[in-house]
Design a protein around this motif. Structure first.
Motif, mmCIF file in Angstrom:
data_model
loop_
_atom_site.group_PDB
_atom_site.id
_atom_site.type_symbol
_atom_site.label_atom_id
_atom_site.label_comp_id
_atom_site.label_asym_id
_atom_site.label_seq_id
_atom_site.Cartn_x
_atom_site.Cartn_y
_atom_site.Cartn_z
ATOM 1 N N VAL A 68 33.833 42.168 -33.166
ATOM 2 C CA VAL A 68 33.254 42.946 -34.564
ATOM 3 C C VAL A 68 34.662 43.076 -35.357
ATOM 4 C CG1 VAL A 68 31.269 44.136 -33.650
ATOM 5 C CG2 VAL A 68 33.697 45.403 -33.779
ATOM 6 N N THR A 69 34.232 42.738 -36.761
ATOM 7 C CA THR A 69 35.229 42.772 -37.763
ATOM 8 C C THR A 69 35.575 44.030 -38.327
ATOM 9 O OG1 THR A 69 33.513 42.434 -39.529
ATOM 10 C CG2 THR A 69 34.639 40.444 -38.527
ATOM 11 N N ASP A 70 35.010 45.136 -37.941
ATOM 12 C CA ASP A 70 35.368 46.483 -38.215
ATOM 13 C C ASP A 70 35.152 47.535 -37.366
ATOM 14 O OD1 ASP A 70 36.002 48.902 -39.747
ATOM 15 O OD2 ASP A 70 35.134 47.881 -41.628
ATOM 16 N N TYR A 71 35.360 48.613 -37.140
ATOM 17 C CA TYR A 71 35.350 49.651 -36.165
ATOM 18 C C TYR A 71 34.030 50.297 -36.379
ATOM 19 C CZ TYR A 71 40.248 49.225 -35.628
ATOM 20 O OH TYR A 71 41.612 48.538 -35.754
ATOM 21 N N TYR A 72 33.552 50.719 -34.996
ATOM 22 C CA TYR A 72 32.322 51.660 -35.008
ATOM 23 C C TYR A 72 32.424 52.992 -35.746
ATOM 24 C CZ TYR A 72 28.446 54.179 -33.700
ATOM 25 O OH TYR A 72 27.113 55.201 -33.752
ATOM 26 N N SER A 73 31.211 53.204 -36.833
ATOM 27 C CA SER A 73 31.448 54.282 -37.647
ATOM 28 C C SER A 73 29.900 54.938 -37.512
ATOM 29 C CB SER A 73 31.657 54.005 -39.013
ATOM 30 O OG SER A 73 31.440 54.905 -40.086
ATOM 31 N N PRO A 74 29.744 55.955 -36.877
ATOM 32 C CA PRO A 74 28.405 56.638 -36.770
ATOM 33 C C PRO A 74 28.008 56.849 -37.980
ATOM 34 C CG PRO A 74 30.161 57.820 -35.203
ATOM 35 C CD PRO A 74 30.933 56.771 -36.101
ATOM 36 N N GLU A 75 28.681 57.221 -38.933
ATOM 37 C CA GLU A 75 28.197 57.521 -40.324
ATOM 38 C C GLU A 75 27.633 56.476 -40.999
ATOM 39 O OE1 GLU A 75 32.678 57.340 -41.191
ATOM 40 O OE2 GLU A 75 31.163 58.413 -39.417
ATOM 41 N N PRO A 99 31.673 51.018 -46.256
ATOM 42 C CA PRO A 99 32.643 50.256 -46.106
ATOM 43 C C PRO A 99 33.038 49.673 -44.602
ATOM 44 C CG PRO A 99 33.358 52.429 -46.058
ATOM 45 C CD PRO A 99 32.016 52.503 -46.171
ATOM 46 N N HIS A 100 32.369 50.077 -43.798
ATOM 47 C CA HIS A 100 32.376 49.656 -42.329
ATOM 48 C C HIS A 100 31.384 48.517 -41.823
ATOM 49 C CE1 HIS A 100 35.505 52.611 -41.753
ATOM 50 N NE2 HIS A 100 34.600 53.492 -42.298
ATOM 51 N N GLY A 112 35.544 27.756 -42.492
ATOM 52 C CA GLY A 112 35.543 28.892 -43.412
ATOM 53 C C GLY A 112 35.688 30.238 -43.099
ATOM 54 N N LEU A 113 35.896 30.795 -41.850
ATOM 55 C CA LEU A 113 35.617 31.837 -41.564
ATOM 56 C C LEU A 113 36.953 32.597 -41.338
ATOM 57 C CD1 LEU A 113 32.850 31.338 -38.770
ATOM 58 C CD2 LEU A 113 32.761 32.089 -41.165
ATOM 59 N N GLU A 114 37.956 32.142 -42.061
ATOM 60 C CA GLU A 114 39.456 32.645 -41.852
ATOM 61 C C GLU A 114 39.461 34.026 -42.480
ATOM 62 O OE1 GLU A 114 39.022 30.571 -45.570
ATOM 63 O OE2 GLU A 114 38.751 29.609 -43.613
ATOM 64 N N ALA A 115 38.682 34.653 -43.465
ATOM 65 C CA ALA A 115 38.673 35.805 -43.963
ATOM 66 C C ALA A 115 38.401 36.779 -42.843
ATOM 67 C CB ALA A 115 37.690 35.870 -45.072
ATOM 68 N N TYR A 116 37.684 36.588 -41.814
ATOM 69 C CA TYR A 116 37.427 37.574 -40.988
ATOM 70 C C TYR A 116 38.432 37.848 -39.893
ATOM 71 C CZ TYR A 116 32.839 37.026 -43.145
ATOM 72 O OH TYR A 116 31.783 36.874 -44.010
ATOM 73 N N ARG A 117 38.542 38.989 -39.317
ATOM 74 C CA ARG A 117 39.613 39.458 -38.502
ATOM 75 C C ARG A 117 38.919 40.405 -37.589
ATOM 76 N NH1 ARG A 117 43.296 43.783 -38.025
ATOM 77 N NH2 ARG A 117 42.434 44.911 -39.824
#
Length: 188
Positions: free
Chosen positions: A135-142, A68-69, A39-44
């Motif tokens: 990780v599923t999203d890029y690092y975002s300092p903010e 959103p990150h 059930g983890l197919e939604a994660y890229r």
């Protein structure tokens, strides 16, 4: 791969198979089709991180990123051993504020899947540890946030003495969970 759900919903311990002989071993540490079966197919995954800690008792965390990150993480220790922790910070979750801790090591070859909505941290149990995580999203300092590793309300039983812990300046100043606004909301 063996997928073992843990006591806090949605956190999964994963043990990839290792095939070895006199030369060494081969292991598939990630397969999208296997993740889809559970059930983890939604994660890229979009980024791989590699962390080296020279000393025993280096504690990194508890970290998370806001939307959103927001990041899901697939964590493994390829050298040495760590005690890895995921804390549920999804308001409305039946396990809000609860955590799970798993030893990950080069020997036991376990991995931990930590979905978005969790704070993550670990402490090194040996010198010269290397941790690799997807990780599923890029690092975002903010969007970068954290929670105090020693928040008494979390009651994390770190396997080392508090006096031995080595922290970054950033992690010394993190707020308690009760001091941060809700960042994630649980949906069944």
């Amino acid at each position: 791969m063996n997928f073992e759900p843990l006591e806090v919903a949605d956190v999964i311990e994963i043990t990839p198979k290792r095939h070895g002989d006199a030369r060494g071993f081969f292991s598939e540490t990630y397969r999208a089709d296997d993740f889809g079966i559970v059930g983890l197919e939604a994660y890229r995954f979009v980024q791989d991180n590699h962390v080296y800690s020279a000393e025993r008792a280096v504690l990194r965390g508890l970290h998370f990123q806001l939307r959103p990150h927001a990041q899901g993480k697939l964590v493994r220790c390829t050298r040495g051993a760590i005690f890895d922790v995921a804390v549920d910070i999804r308001s409305g979750s039946p396990t809000y504020g609860c955590h799970v801790g798993v030893e990950l090591s080069a020997t036991n070859w376990k991995q931990l899947w930590i979905p978005p909505g969790f704070a993550h941290g670990y402490v090194t149990l040996e010198e010269h540890c290397e941790v690799i995580y997807k990780v599923t999203d890029y690092y975002s300092p903010e969007c970068d946030r954290g929670i105090a590793w020693d928040d008494p309300a979390l009651a994390i039983d770190w396997p080392l003495s508090k006096t031995d812990i080595i922290l970054s300046e950033k992690d010394r100043k993190q707020p308690r969970l009760s001091e941060i606004p809700p960042a994630f909301h649980f949906s069944a």
